[in-house]
Scaffold this motif. Sequence first.
Motif, mmCIF file in Angstrom:
data_model
loop_
_atom_site.group_PDB
_atom_site.id
_atom_site.type_symbol
_atom_site.label_atom_id
_atom_site.label_comp_id
_atom_site.label_asym_id
_atom_site.label_seq_id
_atom_site.Cartn_x
_atom_site.Cartn_y
_atom_site.Cartn_z
ATOM 1 N N ASN A 1 0.787 -0.866 0.130
ATOM 2 C CA ASN A 1 0.144 0.060 -0.256
ATOM 3 C C ASN A 1 0.891 0.406 -0.183
ATOM 4 N N SER A 2 2.415 1.066 0.147
ATOM 5 C CA SER A 2 3.063 2.512 -0.082
ATOM 6 C C SER A 2 3.636 2.711 -1.085
ATOM 7 N N GLU A 3 4.445 2.028 -1.798
ATOM 8 C CA GLU A 3 4.854 1.356 -2.600
ATOM 9 C C GLU A 3 4.572 0.626 -4.302
ATOM 10 N N GLU A 4 4.808 0.399 -4.780
ATOM 11 C CA GLU A 4 4.566 0.249 -6.038
ATOM 12 C C GLU A 4 5.656 -1.295 -6.152
ATOM 13 N N ARG A 5 4.813 -2.491 -5.324
ATOM 14 C CA ARG A 5 5.736 -3.422 -4.722
ATOM 15 C C ARG A 5 4.864 -4.565 -5.096
ATOM 16 N N HIS A 6 4.913 -6.379 -5.711
ATOM 17 C CA HIS A 6 4.196 -6.213 -5.195
ATOM 18 C C HIS A 6 4.892 -8.293 -5.648
ATOM 19 N N VAL A 7 4.235 -9.210 -5.167
ATOM 20 C CA VAL A 7 4.974 -10.453 -4.555
ATOM 21 C C VAL A 7 3.587 -11.458 -5.110
ATOM 22 N N LEU A 8 4.141 -12.962 -6.170
ATOM 23 C CA LEU A 8 2.917 -13.514 -6.293
ATOM 24 C C LEU A 8 3.530 -14.967 -5.681
ATOM 25 N N GLN A 9 2.812 -15.222 -4.703
ATOM 26 C CA GLN A 9 2.796 -16.187 -3.448
ATOM 27 C C GLN A 9 2.698 -17.162 -3.901
ATOM 28 N N ASP A 10 3.076 -18.244 -4.164
ATOM 29 C CA ASP A 10 2.058 -20.086 -3.541
ATOM 30 C C ASP A 10 0.898 -20.160 -2.787
ATOM 31 N N ALA A 11 0.111 -20.571 -3.013
ATOM 32 C CA ALA A 11 -1.207 -20.466 -2.297
ATOM 33 C C ALA A 11 -0.701 -21.740 -0.684
ATOM 34 N N ALA A 12 -0.221 -22.872 -1.191
ATOM 35 C CA ALA A 12 0.160 -23.778 -0.390
ATOM 36 C C ALA A 12 0.926 -23.635 0.421
#
Length: 505
Positions: A89-100
């Motif tokens: 919410n504070s910067e343009e940053r993303h992580v795609l995480q394995d749900a399992a």
Amino acid sequence: MGFRPRVPVAAVAVLLAGAACTGEPAQPPGATQSPRPLPTSFGGEPPPGVAGAPSRFLHGPGSDGPDILDDPMGVRIQAVGDAFLISSNSEERHVLQDAADGATLWEGGHRVDGFGTDRDGSDVLVLTGDDGTTTVVGDDGEAVWSGDGGRDSYVGGVVVRRPEGWSADDPYGDFTVRGTDGAEIWDFAFTPPPGADPGDSGDPDGRGDGEGNGSEEGDTEPPLFGDPDAPSAAPDPDRLGVPVGAHGDALLLTDGSGLFQARDIGDDTGELLWSVAGDDPALAGDSGVPLPQPQIVGYYDLPGTGDGPEATAAGEPEDAPASGEPDGGAPEARPTVLLRWSFPEDPSLLSLHDLDDGATLWTLTEPGANPVDREFTPAQVTGTVYDPATGTLLLPQASGAASLIAVDLATGAQRWEFEDADERSIVPAVALSGYVYGDSRSADDTESSQVVLEAETKDVVADDLDSYVEAATGDGHVLVVRDRQRFVFPPPGDPAPGVSASPTR
């Protein structure tokens, strides 16, 4: 299982405010900040539709979560295929995480422009870099395609090169369709209607000599593209159009005059598979309405016949053999595409089509007008939520008496709609196991809470829970927020992957 995740970035904002805007790890509405240690056990009843015990938690010691979860402004999370996308919410940053198991599949600082699909229907992220380049990442974290943001665009699992200087007002010219590996699949010319001025067509030499697209001179002026009051020429299936989608071996095109068609990009490249026009009696009846603009709502697999037993609208085989017999089991799924035909001011029309042969399975007039944002857009309709358990599709409405309708996808019957102010304050975000989970905030409330509805009836199941569903993946993992902590519930029957959900305090 889970909500249909083909939802552009604008829809991320509707994720439940209690999870999206906290400086501390997520906290249910009405809770107060506390110096207590973060809980590592769920300690309560899960929301309706969620069963079993959590397999892991995301925040605090023992979680092994990525650093982005410590963002001082909090994070927002939503499902992309079988993974969770965690966004700062504070910067343009993303992580795609394995749900399992929580493994990081991809991370980056690109702007997420939207979500789409690959040709097999799997979900992808569409990202834009500071230099304008476009990168497409699959729900497994692997790069699908990257382009410079020029004439090439990603359209449903293929890459379409549009003519130089292309615009929706001048959509004609030479197109090339390639695979994401760069291999050319098909090139064709989309030419203007007979009688058009070649200087305004986007066809530089005016010959209109693309495959199957010969243009002849006529005595009448062509309709002005995009002008609903202009006289319309009859759609010509021998002419092509602008690619707006792809699914399997079907490339989907529109021509700007109300014709939607599917062309083969498999063994018989360029062959017409099927077409449908906006004034087709199967869609418009005998009303003689002007040709509207079609937009793809989404792709859905329905219970079908295939090589298996006949299926009813509810998905139960008719006269199916017992489970011990050789031909028993679920029927083969029937791939479909849902279209929205938009009129300038009149109510829009939904039509569901078999992707293989284009058969119109049903049509439904919506309560209000839902104009297409821009012609030839490859983006699917935003904000839709789908519950496969009941076959219920929720569609926001841009105008009219209802803000949202629920449709039985198998039959096309409208099940219910949002009408009064209280219902209009609910923004559905997730669907799971026959339930719809929505963020609810009335005009005079400062806090937001989740309302759980039955997908088929709109009946309120719960609206004062101490936990809520934030996201649900395609394979059945559910992210639930409770007491400043995020817990991941595995699909029913799946064992926990070695992470204890027992208390550590």
